[in-house]
Write an enzyme that holds these catalytic residues in place. Sequence first.
Site, PDB file in Angstrom:
ATOM      1  CG  ASP A   9      -0.272   0.054   2.543  1.00 52.50           C
ATOM      2  OD1 ASP A   9      -0.854   0.611   3.496  1.00 52.50           O
ATOM      3  OD2 ASP A   9       0.877  -0.431   2.647  1.00 52.50           O
ATOM      4  CG  ASP A  13       6.630   1.782   5.552  1.00 51.82           C
ATOM      5  OD1 ASP A  13       5.671   2.344   5.002  1.00 51.82           O
ATOM      6  OD2 ASP A  13       6.489   0.926   6.434  1.00 51.82           O
ATOM      7  CG  ASP A  14       3.998   0.224   1.596  1.00 50.78           C
ATOM      8  OD1 ASP A  14       3.802   1.101   2.457  1.00 50.78           O
ATOM      9  OD2 ASP A  14       3.375  -0.853   1.582  1.00 50.78           O
ATOM     10  CG  ASN A 157       1.742   1.577  14.249  1.00 50.26           C
ATOM     11  OD1 ASN A 157       0.607   1.091  14.227  1.00 50.26           O
ATOM     12  ND2 ASN A 157       2.571   1.519  13.209  1.00 50.26           N
ATOM     13  CD  GLU A 163       1.004  -2.973  11.736  1.00 53.25           C
ATOM     14  OE1 GLU A 163       0.261  -3.966  11.613  1.00 53.25           O
ATOM     15  OE2 GLU A 163       1.222  -2.171  10.800  1.00 53.25           O
ATOM     16  CG  ASN A 165       0.321  -3.005   7.423  1.00 50.61           C
ATOM     17  OD1 ASN A 165      -0.128  -2.025   6.835  1.00 50.61           O
ATOM     18  ND2 ASN A 165       1.583  -3.383   7.310  1.00 50.61           N
ATOM     19  CG  HIS A 233       7.216   0.295  10.218  1.00 53.00           C
ATOM     20  ND1 HIS A 233       7.399   0.033  11.553  1.00 53.00           N
ATOM     21  CD2 HIS A 233       6.857   1.598  10.121  1.00 53.00           C
ATOM     22  CE1 HIS A 233       7.150   1.134  12.250  1.00 53.00           C
ATOM     23  NE2 HIS A 233       6.830   2.099  11.410  1.00 53.00           N
ATOM     24  CG  ASP A 234       5.900  -1.682   4.677  1.00 51.89           C
ATOM     25  OD1 ASP A 234       5.275  -0.822   4.044  1.00 51.89           O
ATOM     26  OD2 ASP A 234       5.413  -2.294   5.653  1.00 51.89           O
TER      27      ASP A 234
END
Length: 307
Positions: A9, A13-14, A157, A163, A165, A233-234
């Site tokens: 998405d 970070d993706d 978060n 979180e 997602n 993150h990702d």
Amino acid sequence: MTKVLIDCDPGIDDAMALALAAGAPGLEIVAITTVGGNVDLSLTTANALALREFLGLGDVPVTAGSSGALLRRTVRAAAVHGESGLGGVVLPAPSLTVADGHAADRIIDTLRAAPGEITLVAIGPLTNIALAVLREPRVVEWARDLVIMGGSFTRGNHNPAAEFNILADPEAAQIVFGAGWTVKMLGLDVTLTATVTSGVLERMRPLGRLAELLVPAAQFYGEVTADGGPAIHDACAVAYVMDPSLVTQTPAVVNVETIGEFTRGMTVVDFRLRDRQPNALVATGLDVTRFWELVLGTYRELADRLG
Ligand code: RIB
Ligand code: CA
């Protein structure tokens, strides 16, 4: 060569995760699928199309999926990723367009055609993965592995419990964790340690065209300081696929809270298996020094290709 299908998405970070996968010499991205999450599906898909060309991914198919959660309201994070989803970064307009069909069917068809060969990497809400499982349960057998950025065994978060997602589609996440595979879960417990500090940012600056994405995106994503910064993150999920030894994992039984007034979207991680089979290997540690050496070294190789 490890083949990966990345469901995402984009999202800042993706984008960094896709750049890492694009630069990884041992990874082959066989397909990209998009889901509504950080921003609307139209934007995550547009961003994926632009990133595919910017990162030199050729004609890797980009297939759009679900715009929102299986049930209930849609959650977004535009405040974190910007209205466009890529912070202030404007990439060249893509020349290729989105593939026909739905992401869930792309996932099914891709795995069916290469059973045991392809690792699913899910770095957004799990709606597309859940739909694929519901439409064709054999994807669980066909997938070489399922690696997700999502959840946490310590904190949230988007709120204290959840979180993003997982919160974005808790019902989908519970379907995914209950599907029969052993989910490789990289949660906030480790991804929050993968921060872009000023030292990391300085090592991104000389990366040519790639720096035009990475540097402003990271600066939008959070305050960069000498000993802290935004967590990518990702990228941790992709780095794990590249080198699982970066991560310490513990078997667990994971369930997702779907009802709690204050805890909906929480991953309830039970490390006490008792007589149960684990449905997840939960990341409990990340070698951050080696993570950044891998990430920045891979970005440098990609930058040499992109100019
Ligand atoms: O909580 C972090 C996750 O939520 C990342 O995947 C980020 O892109 C957002 O989607
Ligand atoms: Ca994401």
